[in-house]
Structure formats: C-alpha cells, structure tokens
Design a protein around this motif. Sequence first.
Motif, PDB file in Angstrom:
ATOM      1  N   TYR A 220      18.648  62.484  36.838  1.00 26.44           N
ATOM      2  CA  TYR A 220      19.715  61.967  35.975  1.00 26.44           C
ATOM      3  C   TYR A 220      20.177  63.016  34.969  1.00 26.44           C
ATOM      4  CZ  TYR A 220      18.838  57.270  37.790  1.00 26.44           C
ATOM      5  OH  TYR A 220      18.716  56.174  38.614  1.00 26.44           O
ATOM      6  N   GLN A 221      19.265  63.850  34.497  1.00 24.43           N
ATOM      7  CA  GLN A 221      19.673  64.929  33.599  1.00 24.43           C
ATOM      8  C   GLN A 221      20.579  65.910  34.315  1.00 24.43           C
ATOM      9  OE1 GLN A 221      16.096  66.671  32.001  1.00 24.43           O
ATOM     10  NE2 GLN A 221      15.827  65.082  30.450  1.00 24.43           N
ATOM     11  N   ARG A 222      20.265  66.245  35.564  1.00 25.40           N
ATOM     12  CA  ARG A 222      21.109  67.162  36.332  1.00 25.40           C
ATOM     13  C   ARG A 222      22.486  66.563  36.582  1.00 25.40           C
ATOM     14  NH1 ARG A 222      18.084  71.446  35.191  1.00 25.40           N
ATOM     15  NH2 ARG A 222      16.199  71.672  36.466  1.00 25.40           N
ATOM     16  N   LEU A 223      22.538  65.229  36.723  1.00 23.39           N
ATOM     17  CA  LEU A 223      23.809  64.545  36.969  1.00 23.39           C
ATOM     18  C   LEU A 223      24.552  64.227  35.674  1.00 23.39           C
ATOM     19  CD1 LEU A 223      22.572  62.061  39.729  1.00 23.39           C
ATOM     20  CD2 LEU A 223      24.128  63.984  40.073  1.00 23.39           C
ATOM     21  N   THR A 224      23.976  64.635  34.542  1.00 23.94           N
ATOM     22  CA  THR A 224      24.526  64.366  33.202  1.00 23.94           C
ATOM     23  C   THR A 224      24.727  62.869  32.962  1.00 23.94           C
ATOM     24  OG1 THR A 224      26.836  64.650  33.901  1.00 23.94           O
ATOM     25  CG2 THR A 224      25.660  66.623  33.156  1.00 23.94           C
ATOM     26  N   LEU A 225      23.832  62.063  33.525  1.00 24.84           N
ATOM     27  CA  LEU A 225      23.826  60.628  33.251  1.00 24.84           C
ATOM     28  C   LEU A 225      22.820  60.407  32.123  1.00 24.84           C
ATOM     29  CD1 LEU A 225      23.856  59.279  36.924  1.00 24.84           C
ATOM     30  CD2 LEU A 225      25.790  59.499  35.354  1.00 24.84           C
ATOM     31  N   ASP A 226      23.260  60.684  30.900  1.00 23.83           N
ATOM     32  CA  ASP A 226      22.358  60.768  29.760  1.00 23.83           C
ATOM     33  C   ASP A 226      21.664  59.448  29.457  1.00 23.83           C
ATOM     34  OD1 ASP A 226      23.133  63.398  29.550  1.00 23.83           O
ATOM     35  OD2 ASP A 226      24.732  62.968  28.104  1.00 23.83           O
ATOM     36  N   GLU A 227      22.370  58.342  29.614  1.00 23.12           N
ATOM     37  CA  GLU A 227      21.766  57.057  29.273  1.00 23.12           C
ATOM     38  C   GLU A 227      20.641  56.704  30.238  1.00 23.12           C
ATOM     39  OE1 GLU A 227      23.096  52.386  28.592  1.00 23.12           O
ATOM     40  OE2 GLU A 227      24.615  53.955  28.846  1.00 23.12           O
ATOM     41  N   LEU A 228      20.889  56.887  31.528  1.00 21.15           N
ATOM     42  CA  LEU A 228      19.849  56.610  32.518  1.00 21.15           C
ATOM     43  C   LEU A 228      18.677  57.566  32.362  1.00 21.15           C
ATOM     44  CD1 LEU A 228      22.030  55.954  35.703  1.00 21.15           C
ATOM     45  CD2 LEU A 228      20.800  54.280  34.320  1.00 21.15           C
ATOM     46  N   ALA A 229      18.980  58.837  32.088  1.00 22.33           N
ATOM     47  CA  ALA A 229      17.912  59.819  31.886  1.00 22.33           C
ATOM     48  C   ALA A 229      17.049  59.443  30.684  1.00 22.33           C
ATOM     49  CB  ALA A 229      18.503  61.210  31.704  1.00 22.33           C
ATOM     50  N   ALA A 230      17.684  59.004  29.602  1.00 20.29           N
ATOM     51  CA  ALA A 230      16.937  58.631  28.398  1.00 20.29           C
ATOM     52  C   ALA A 230      16.055  57.407  28.650  1.00 20.29           C
ATOM     53  CB  ALA A 230      17.908  58.354  27.252  1.00 20.29           C
ATOM     54  N   THR A 231      16.587  56.429  29.407  1.00 23.36           N
ATOM     55  CA  THR A 231      15.801  55.231  29.718  1.00 23.36           C
ATOM     56  C   THR A 231      14.580  55.579  30.562  1.00 23.36           C
ATOM     57  OG1 THR A 231      17.807  53.873  29.635  1.00 23.36           O
ATOM     58  CG2 THR A 231      15.887  52.945  30.756  1.00 23.36           C
ATOM     59  N   SER A 232      14.781  56.415  31.571  1.00 30.95           N
ATOM     60  CA  SER A 232      13.663  56.817  32.434  1.00 30.95           C
ATOM     61  C   SER A 232      12.629  57.605  31.645  1.00 30.95           C
ATOM     62  CB  SER A 232      14.183  57.656  33.610  1.00 30.95           C
ATOM     63  OG  SER A 232      15.132  56.941  34.365  1.00 30.95           O
ATOM     64  N   LEU A 233      13.099  58.466  30.765  1.00 30.40           N
ATOM     65  CA  LEU A 233      12.175  59.287  29.978  1.00 30.40           C
ATOM     66  C   LEU A 233      11.368  58.433  29.013  1.00 30.40           C
ATOM     67  CD1 LEU A 233      11.073  62.023  29.197  1.00 30.40           C
ATOM     68  CD2 LEU A 233      13.042  62.338  27.684  1.00 30.40           C
ATOM     69  N   GLU A 234      12.002  57.461  28.361  1.00 29.65           N
ATOM     70  CA  GLU A 234      11.279  56.586  27.442  1.00 29.65           C
ATOM     71  C   GLU A 234      10.220  55.771  28.183  1.00 29.65           C
ATOM     72  OE1 GLU A 234      11.239  56.376  24.157  1.00 29.65           O
ATOM     73  OE2 GLU A 234      12.553  58.140  24.179  1.00 29.65           O
ATOM     74  N   THR A 235      10.561  55.296  29.376  1.00 27.75           N
ATOM     75  CA  THR A 235       9.586  54.555  30.176  1.00 27.75           C
ATOM     76  C   THR A 235       8.417  55.435  30.575  1.00 27.75           C
ATOM     77  OG1 THR A 235      11.423  53.231  31.067  1.00 27.75           O
ATOM     78  CG2 THR A 235       9.313  53.075  32.200  1.00 27.75           C
ATOM     79  N   LEU A 236       8.729  56.682  30.912  1.00 29.97           N
ATOM     80  CA  LEU A 236       7.675  57.626  31.280  1.00 29.97           C
ATOM     81  C   LEU A 236       6.757  57.896  30.086  1.00 29.97           C
ATOM     82  CD1 LEU A 236       6.481  59.669  33.340  1.00 29.97           C
ATOM     83  CD2 LEU A 236       8.132  61.342  32.469  1.00 29.97           C
ATOM     84  N   LYS A 237       7.322  58.134  28.920  1.00 32.28           N
ATOM     85  CA  LYS A 237       6.509  58.410  27.733  1.00 32.28           C
ATOM     86  C   LYS A 237       5.652  57.216  27.347  1.00 32.28           C
ATOM     87  CE  LYS A 237       9.602  61.794  25.540  1.00 32.28           C
ATOM     88  NZ  LYS A 237      10.454  62.086  24.349  1.00 32.28           N
ATOM     89  N   LEU A 238       6.202  56.023  27.507  1.00 36.67           N
ATOM     90  CA  LEU A 238       5.489  54.820  27.097  1.00 36.67           C
ATOM     91  C   LEU A 238       4.308  54.515  28.017  1.00 36.67           C
ATOM     92  CD1 LEU A 238       5.363  52.347  25.214  1.00 36.67           C
ATOM     93  CD2 LEU A 238       6.915  51.174  26.823  1.00 36.67           C
ATOM     94  N   ASN A 239       4.508  54.692  29.321  1.00 37.29           N
ATOM     95  CA  ASN A 239       3.485  54.288  30.286  1.00 37.29           C
ATOM     96  C   ASN A 239       2.604  55.441  30.764  1.00 37.29           C
ATOM     97  OD1 ASN A 239       4.210  51.283  31.087  1.00 37.29           O
ATOM     98  ND2 ASN A 239       6.157  52.392  30.930  1.00 37.29           N
ATOM     99  N   TYR A 240       3.125  56.666  30.725  1.00 31.32           N
ATOM    100  CA  TYR A 240       2.367  57.820  31.216  1.00 31.32           C
ATOM    101  C   TYR A 240       2.498  58.971  30.215  1.00 31.32           C
ATOM    102  CZ  TYR A 240       2.681  55.094  35.511  1.00 31.32           C
ATOM    103  OH  TYR A 240       2.623  54.091  36.438  1.00 31.32           O
ATOM    104  N   PRO A 241       1.930  58.799  29.019  1.00 27.79           N
ATOM    105  CA  PRO A 241       2.100  59.844  27.992  1.00 27.79           C
ATOM    106  C   PRO A 241       1.435  61.165  28.350  1.00 27.79           C
ATOM    107  CG  PRO A 241       0.480  58.207  27.304  1.00 27.79           C
ATOM    108  CD  PRO A 241       1.120  57.675  28.544  1.00 27.79           C
ATOM    109  N   ASP A 242       0.477  61.150  29.263  1.00 29.62           N
ATOM    110  CA  ASP A 242      -0.228  62.373  29.661  1.00 29.62           C
ATOM    111  C   ASP A 242       0.313  62.968  30.958  1.00 29.62           C
ATOM    112  OD1 ASP A 242      -1.928  62.122  27.447  1.00 29.62           O
ATOM    113  OD2 ASP A 242      -3.284  60.792  28.557  1.00 29.62           O
ATOM    114  N   HIS A 243       1.494  62.556  31.365  1.00 26.45           N
ATOM    115  CA  HIS A 243       2.053  63.075  32.617  1.00 26.45           C
ATOM    116  C   HIS A 243       2.306  64.581  32.498  1.00 26.45           C
ATOM    117  CE1 HIS A 243       4.883  63.598  35.986  1.00 26.45           C
ATOM    118  NE2 HIS A 243       4.229  62.572  36.509  1.00 26.45           N
ATOM    119  N   PRO A 244       2.065  65.347  33.572  1.00 23.60           N
ATOM    120  CA  PRO A 244       2.250  66.810  33.508  1.00 23.60           C
ATOM    121  C   PRO A 244       3.650  67.259  33.111  1.00 23.60           C
ATOM    122  CG  PRO A 244       1.022  66.204  35.478  1.00 23.60           C
ATOM    123  CD  PRO A 244       1.491  64.927  34.866  1.00 23.60           C
ATOM    124  N   SER A 245       4.664  66.424  33.327  1.00 25.61           N
ATOM    125  CA  SER A 245       6.028  66.817  32.979  1.00 25.61           C
ATOM    126  C   SER A 245       6.313  66.695  31.494  1.00 25.61           C
ATOM    127  CB  SER A 245       7.037  65.979  33.768  1.00 25.61           C
ATOM    128  OG  SER A 245       6.920  64.608  33.419  1.00 25.61           O
TER     129      SER A 245
END
Length: 330
Positions: A220-245
Amino acid sequence: MHVKHLLLIAILALTAACSSNEVVDENLSETELYQQAQTDLDSRSYSSAISKLKALESRYPFGRYAEQAQLELIYAYYKNVEPEAARSAAERFIRLHPQHPNVDYAYYLKGLAAFDQDRGLLARFLPLDMTKRDPGAARDSYNEFAQLTSRYPTSRYAPDAKQRMIYLRNLLAAYEIHVAHYYLTRQAYVAAANRGRYVVENFQETPAVGDGLAVMTEAYQRLTLDELAATSLETLKLNYPDHPSLVDGQFVPREEEADSRSWLAKATLGLIESDTPLPPGETRASQDVIRQYEDAEQQIPDELKSPQQEAAEAEKGRSWFSYLTFGLFD
C-alpha cells in the motif's frame, strides 16, 4: 554424506523395481497368500507384499480376506513410497466400503500419502524449504485429514490428523507469503497486497499473519494508498510489535524502492536521463494515456470544436510577446 545417501536411495529404488515383478505361485490358497503377505509386511518386503495382496484380491474377490487385503494394500503402497498408488487404493476402498468399520484408516492413509508426497526420500536428506514448493499435495492432505476429523471425530487417528493439519495450515500460509514477496520484487503491488490480505483473512492464528500485514503495509505504501497503509501498519504494531519489519517502532520495507530509470541513466549514473522523473502517484502508463488523449484532441476538425475549445487553444498558442502587449500586436 549427501552423495552416500543419494547412492543408497538409488540402490533401494533399483531393488524395489526389480522385486516388484515377483511372480506369485498360482497354486497358493487364499489363506496361504494372506499369510505370506503378512510375513512380507512384517519383514518390510513391501513390493513382495503388494504382489501377493493384489493376487489375493484378483483371485479371491469375495473371499474372507478380500476387504482386509484391500485395506493392507493401501498401507503397503504407502510404505513402499508409492503415494499416488496409495491414494488411488484408498479412494477405491472408501468408494466400495463406505460403511466399513475401518474406513477411517483409509482416510488417514490417504491423507498421509499426500502429506509425504512432496517430502519424498530426497527431502529427508537434503535441506529443502517445504514452504517454497508447490502446495498442491499439502492442500490435498489437509482436505483429507479434514474429512477424517469431521466424519470420524472420535477416530483413533483424529488427534494425529489434527496436529498434521496445524502444520499444513502454517505451511500453506508461509507459501502465500513467499508468493507475495515475489510479487513485491516484480513491482506487482496490487497482487502482493491481495496475497497479504488473503493470509490475514484465511490463515488466522498462523505465524504468517504478521508477515501478511507487513506485505500489505509495504504494497500500500508503494501504491501511495496512505490510509490503507496506515491501517495495516497500526494493526501490525498492535498485534506483532516484535515483527522483524518494525525497527524502533518504524516500518522498514523488505524490498528496496524499484529503480525505474532506463539502462542509459543507470550506466551514466544519472548524468544522461532519457526520461524525466515521474511525479508522485504517476506511472509511465498514465502519462501515455494522457498523451494519447491530447493527441486525439488536437486532431479534432475545427468545425467540430466548441467555442470554449477554440478559445482555450488560442489562449495556449499565444506568445510571450502577445501576453506582454496584451494582444495589441497579434
């Protein structure tokens, strides 16, 4: 050591091929055939057991050992590393004897045959990543075990089947992530995002869900879909804070930004640019479409143009001297 293992595998395969052509004595009774087949199974002479079980079934199709011979033939094929034959024999037994008290064993062996189909002998000795291989057999195995556990939940084979289903589900999810990363490297960002979302929606509680969210964020970041990218990133941080990315709470894309410059620009380190850099959110394809539209608009005959179009063209075609003198010398 790998060479020795491969030589051993080749010798075993040749031995099995030679012994599979065994001629079974035609004078043997039904009981004698079955007893000899049992002896071969106990001694792990599976090719010889297959020959005797097939002879028993063909010579005494309605005998007292016919059904048992069909069931043990599935096992002999499986142990002889003939997964397709084992699955075919299992399907035949299930079709002919759906109410047999041991039909759950046929379902279990059918799932095992598919489970080991991609693993094979080589996978036992070579470091192969099963998550990167064709998942067809894994899907078949998962479906067979699912049938077993749903139709016969109290079967003695159900607990083992459920554990294998967990492993297979994790494997299938990891395969989808590999495909998504391949799409990222190919700049197919829409396809990558769809694969990541498929993992998140269909493979919950697998380790690959965090990877799916990371793929979605990057795509989504590559596609400049900022809202979707932000939602996915927040979900990732909330559920997988230790993810390698995630490094210090910041998302780090796995794939580098694609270099869309021409070969001439790359060879001259950017000194000679054949194409101007694209504005954010634009592609070469979108520019081509706009250019085609402008060319088509210029080819419209004057008699078909509206007054507004003629005024716009006249305004576009004025020189800087005309603008400076307010059109007095046009």
